[in-house]
Design a protein around this motif. Structure first.
Motif, short mmCIF file in Angstrom:
data_model
loop_
_atom_site.label_atom_id
_atom_site.label_comp_id
_atom_site.label_asym_id
_atom_site.label_seq_id
_atom_site.Cartn_x
_atom_site.Cartn_y
_atom_site.Cartn_z
N GLN A 242 -61.95 -6.39 19.38
CA GLN A 242 -60.95 -6.29 18.41
C GLN A 242 -59.89 -7.37 18.60
N ILE A 243 -59.35 -7.24 19.75
CA ILE A 243 -58.03 -8.01 20.12
C ILE A 243 -58.34 -9.60 20.30
N LEU A 244 -59.51 -9.91 20.90
CA LEU A 244 -59.69 -11.22 21.37
C LEU A 244 -60.59 -12.20 20.24
N LEU A 245 -61.26 -11.40 19.49
CA LEU A 245 -62.44 -12.20 18.71
C LEU A 245 -62.21 -11.74 17.23
N VAL A 246 -62.38 -10.38 17.10
CA VAL A 246 -62.41 -10.02 15.56
C VAL A 246 -61.26 -10.22 14.72
N PHE B 278 -55.97 8.69 19.12
CA PHE B 278 -54.63 8.19 19.34
C PHE B 278 -54.60 7.13 20.35
N ILE B 279 -55.49 7.23 21.39
CA ILE B 279 -55.35 6.09 22.49
C ILE B 279 -55.90 5.05 21.75
N THR B 280 -56.90 5.04 21.11
CA THR B 280 -57.52 3.90 20.76
C THR B 280 -56.74 3.01 19.59
N GLY B 281 -55.98 3.72 18.68
CA GLY B 281 -55.21 3.28 17.75
C GLY B 281 -53.97 2.41 18.41
N ASP C 248 -48.96 -5.27 17.18
CA ASP C 248 -47.14 -5.03 16.85
C ASP C 248 -47.30 -4.27 15.58
N THR C 249 -48.10 -2.98 15.22
CA THR C 249 -48.00 -2.62 13.88
C THR C 249 -47.53 -1.24 13.91
N ILE D 90 -49.67 2.33 12.93
CA ILE D 90 -50.58 2.42 11.50
C ILE D 90 -51.77 2.51 12.30
N HIS D 91 -52.30 1.77 13.30
CA HIS D 91 -53.72 2.03 13.63
C HIS D 91 -53.94 3.30 14.35
N ALA D 92 -53.02 3.61 15.05
CA ALA D 92 -52.77 4.85 15.53
C ALA D 92 -53.03 6.15 14.79
N ALA D 93 -52.32 6.11 13.65
CA ALA D 93 -52.18 7.17 12.71
C ALA D 93 -53.66 6.98 11.78
#
Length: 177
Positions: free
Chosen positions: A20-24, A59-62, A70-71, A74-77
């Motif tokens: 997710q972070i490096l490619l997508v 929670f850990i994933t988000g 730097d959101t 939002i992704h955690a919720a």
């Protein structure tokens, strides 16, 4: 949980978040469709995982994605919402014979229709939360809805491809003791 279960899922977590972070992060369809492949980690967890662990992992994933994007949560919720709703969707889609608690979510074992219904529902809910939390207004509602729908289709297509390429067609046996 046995150690091979933990090691396998830690590796999946690292793989999906790194992808997710490096490619997508750089893959965007028509400036509107985003792929959030990290949710695959939560969707592909075994059916018998406890709700508490599912919420913690959500929670850990988000939160991990939020740190890199730097959101501000939002992704955690959205991931905690997905983790909370996953058992409800699994109950809604329960086959006539029920689930084998050792089963993982697998397109080969569960079938196309089941997998697509499961993935589309949860991804749609996740993406709706992400994009409406990001905007926090209904001012550009049509654009936000277009982002939700295109991103849901994009993410689901990528997940189906991942399932077909990398997940085994046979049942996996996992010991939850």
């Amino acid at each position: 949980m046995n150690s091979s279960f933990g090691i396998k899922h830690i590796a999946q977590f690292i793989l999906f978040v790194a992808l997710q972070i490096l490619l997508v992060d750089n893959l965007v369809l028509f400036g509107t469709g985003f792929c959030f492949i990290y949710v695959a980690f939560l969707l592909f967890l075994p059916i018998g995982i406890s709700r508490m662990w599912l919420l913690i992992l959500g929670f850990i994933t988000g939160f991990t994605v939020d740190v890199f994007y730097d959101t501000i949560g939002i992704h955690a919720a959205a991931s905690v919402l997905l983790a909370f709703l996953r058992p409800l969707v699994l109950n809604l889609l329960t086959p006539r014979d029920g689930y084998d608690t050792n089963d993982s979510v697998n397109i080969h074992v569960m079938g196309w229709r089941w997998f697509l219904a499961y993935a589309l529902m949860l991804i749609l809910l996740h993406h709706t939360a992400v994009f409406f939390l990001e905007k926090i207004s209904l001012q550009d509602a049509w654009y936000t809805l277009a982002k939700i729908l295109l991103s849901t289709l994009f993410t689901t297509t990528v997940m189906v491809i991942l399932q077909l390429l990398f997940f085994s067609p046979k049942r996996e046996r996992v010991d939850y003791r």
